[in-house]
Structures are given as structure tokens and as C-alpha cells.
Motif scaffolding. Sequence first.
Motif, PDB file in Angstrom:
ATOM      1  N   THR A 108      -4.821   9.021   4.053  1.00  0.00           N
ATOM      2  CA  THR A 108      -3.891  10.131   3.871  1.00  0.00           C
ATOM      3  C   THR A 108      -4.574  11.481   4.021  1.00  0.00           C
ATOM      4  OG1 THR A 108      -2.633   8.786   2.290  1.00  0.00           O
ATOM      5  CG2 THR A 108      -2.212  11.157   2.274  1.00  0.00           C
ATOM      6  N   VAL A 137      -3.574  15.488   3.060  1.00  0.00           N
ATOM      7  CA  VAL A 137      -2.607  16.370   2.410  1.00  0.00           C
ATOM      8  C   VAL A 137      -2.695  17.745   3.075  1.00  0.00           C
ATOM      9  CG1 VAL A 137      -1.823  17.411   0.264  1.00  0.00           C
ATOM     10  CG2 VAL A 137      -2.861  15.126   0.244  1.00  0.00           C
ATOM     11  N   LYS A 196      -2.112  21.227   2.780  1.00  0.00           N
ATOM     12  CA  LYS A 196      -1.907  22.110   1.638  1.00  0.00           C
ATOM     13  C   LYS A 196      -1.496  23.511   2.076  1.00  0.00           C
ATOM     14  CE  LYS A 196      -5.384  19.620  -1.082  1.00  0.00           C
ATOM     15  NZ  LYS A 196      -6.656  19.723  -1.819  1.00  0.00           N
ATOM     16  N   SER A 212      -6.584  22.726   4.970  1.00  0.00           N
ATOM     17  CA  SER A 212      -6.658  21.310   5.363  1.00  0.00           C
ATOM     18  C   SER A 212      -6.947  21.239   6.856  1.00  0.00           C
ATOM     19  CB  SER A 212      -5.337  20.589   5.065  1.00  0.00           C
ATOM     20  OG  SER A 212      -4.978  20.727   3.700  1.00  0.00           O
ATOM     21  N   SER A 260      11.491  10.386   2.701  1.00  0.00           N
ATOM     22  CA  SER A 260      10.333  10.681   3.540  1.00  0.00           C
ATOM     23  C   SER A 260      10.681  10.401   4.997  1.00  0.00           C
ATOM     24  CB  SER A 260       9.113   9.859   3.101  1.00  0.00           C
ATOM     25  OG  SER A 260       9.434   8.487   3.013  1.00  0.00           O
ATOM     26  N   HIS A 309       5.584  12.892   3.914  1.00  0.00           N
ATOM     27  CA  HIS A 309       6.257  12.982   2.623  1.00  0.00           C
ATOM     28  C   HIS A 309       5.938  14.334   1.974  1.00  0.00           C
ATOM     29  CE1 HIS A 309       7.602  10.224  -0.932  1.00  0.00           C
ATOM     30  NE2 HIS A 309       8.202  11.385  -0.946  1.00  0.00           N
ATOM     31  N   ARG A 310       6.964  15.088   1.602  1.00  0.00           N
ATOM     32  CA  ARG A 310       6.750  16.393   0.949  1.00  0.00           C
ATOM     33  C   ARG A 310       6.668  16.204  -0.566  1.00  0.00           C
ATOM     34  NH1 ARG A 310       5.217  20.875  -0.789  1.00  0.00           N
ATOM     35  NH2 ARG A 310       5.853  22.854   0.181  1.00  0.00           N
ATOM     36  N   HIS A 312       2.165  15.274   2.578  1.00  0.00           N
ATOM     37  CA  HIS A 312       1.276  14.114   2.677  1.00  0.00           C
ATOM     38  C   HIS A 312       1.559  13.376   3.988  1.00  0.00           C
ATOM     39  CE1 HIS A 312      -0.181  13.723  -1.673  1.00  0.00           C
ATOM     40  NE2 HIS A 312       0.430  14.889  -1.574  1.00  0.00           N
ATOM     41  N   GLN A 329       0.431  10.015   6.048  1.00  0.00           N
ATOM     42  CA  GLN A 329      -0.260   8.741   5.889  1.00  0.00           C
ATOM     43  C   GLN A 329      -0.205   7.916   7.175  1.00  0.00           C
ATOM     44  OE1 GLN A 329       1.966   7.709   2.066  1.00  0.00           O
ATOM     45  NE2 GLN A 329      -0.068   6.933   1.586  1.00  0.00           N
ATOM     46  N   THR A 369       3.608   3.263  -4.285  1.00  0.00           N
ATOM     47  CA  THR A 369       3.619   4.631  -4.814  1.00  0.00           C
ATOM     48  C   THR A 369       4.710   4.830  -5.851  1.00  0.00           C
ATOM     49  OG1 THR A 369       2.736   5.533  -2.749  1.00  0.00           O
ATOM     50  CG2 THR A 369       3.863   7.077  -4.218  1.00  0.00           C
ATOM     51  N   CYS A 424      11.253  16.664  -1.441  1.00  0.00           N
ATOM     52  CA  CYS A 424      11.167  15.592  -0.445  1.00  0.00           C
ATOM     53  C   CYS A 424      12.493  15.375   0.294  1.00  0.00           C
ATOM     54  CB  CYS A 424      10.697  14.295  -1.090  1.00  0.00           C
ATOM     55  SG  CYS A 424      11.785  13.625  -2.361  1.00  0.00           S
TER      56      CYS A 424
END
Length: 244
Positions: free
Chosen positions: A52, A54, A56, A75, A103, A130-131, A137, A139, A154, A197
Motif C-alpha cells: 500500500t 498512502v 497524503k 508521498s 472504494s 480508498h479514501r 490509500h 493497494q 480491513t 470514502c
Amino acid sequence: MSRCRRGPTCADAMKGECPYFHPKCKFGSNCTKVLLGKCAFKHPKEHRKAPTMVVKPGTVVAEDGAGIIKCSGVSNGTIKFSDMTYDIWYMGSSDPNGGVHASINIAAKESKKKSIKCSWAKACSNLLIHRLPGGIHVQCCRSYPELKKCLKATWKGNVSGALLTEVGPSDLSTIAEFMDSNVEEKFGIADSTATNCTKFALEFGQTIGCSAHKTTSIIKEVLVKIAPAEHQTDLVDKLSRLSI
């Protein structure tokens, strides 16, 4: 059944031919021998966590050449899409508290083709976006079943998905611009001016050219499918009133 008295030195256990029960190794996931295939004890299966990144706040997200989205700043990472078209799926997950989480999955049309290459992972076929409160995020999942296992691990609830549309190379700049803008928005559930999300997933669909009616209908279909029965009416009402 008795334990094998020879324990970890049992040669038959290494070949799977020992009739006696072998206990789990006391070192668990920290056992170095299991990585070499030399541990004779039974280890519990562990879920593989998808690599993953992130994205940012403070990160610049932009298209960087043909088929490439680049993240730089806070990031750093690149995502390269090798195929001409990809499917966009809405994914919904529930949690034990009755909550639902939306997501986005960008998936290769050929499920076994690993045509998405991320700089932080090996090539994959499904990209889960995915927020969450800390940022966006991203993945890398090797398959759709693995992606569903990721969401289930998760959120500890049900998982479902529905196909929305497909995207091509011309959509990548639009997706990058949307992520670049969204990551700077504050995160909130009750605040209608904030992102979350569900709102991220809905706006993602509109960003790539789908109508508000289509995006809302499909994500409603997904979330209602996995939400507990006692929360479904309230969920439909919230989705209908969601300002996007």
C-alpha cells in the motif's frame, strides 16, 4: 492423537507423512525456518497484506507520460498502466458496527494479466483506491479474490462490488487531477463540505464521465447489498441526500 515425540526434528513431518499431530511453532510469524521451508511445526495461515501507498496531503498527483500517474512530494510513487482499457468497479464493505465503506477498484480486463505496475510493489491486476482520514490509500492486489480478502480483513464484514464503466489512457490525467484535488480536502462523515470514502467513490465516477444518477444508483446497489438489514433504509436516505 499424541504429539510426535521427535517434534521439530521429525523427518516424516517435513514430507507431510507423519501421522502424529505437530503443534504450532512457538515463534509464530517470526519463525525464520518457515520462510525456508524447514520448520516442522504447523503454522497458522495469515492474510497477505497488499502493498500500500498512502497519498497524503501535500502530495502532487499528475499524469507523467503515457499510461503513468506520478505522486511526488510528501508521498512518492508511480503507477503505470500497460493496457488500453481497464474496468472500474465500485466496492462496498461493511463492519461489525453496521458501518459501510466504499472504494474504487481499477481492474485489468483479463483477470490473470498483471498489467498495473506500482513502484512500491510487484505488478498486479487490481488497484484498490480508498479514501481514508490519512489520505488516499492505493493497494496493489494480484487478483480480484485477493482484493476482496483485503477489504474483508480491513473491515471485518461483508464485501461486494459492481462494474461501473471502463477507462482508457485519455482518462488518466482526469483521474490524477481528481486525486490531486481530493487529497487536500478535509475528511469528515457528518460534514457535508468534507470528503469521505463514499463521496470520493461517487465523485470518482462523475470525474470519468458517468452521470450522477448512474454513479449513485450503482454505489447504492453495492452498499445496500452488504449493509445490515436494520441500517438499509437509513443508508438509502443518506445516499439520496448526499451532496456531490
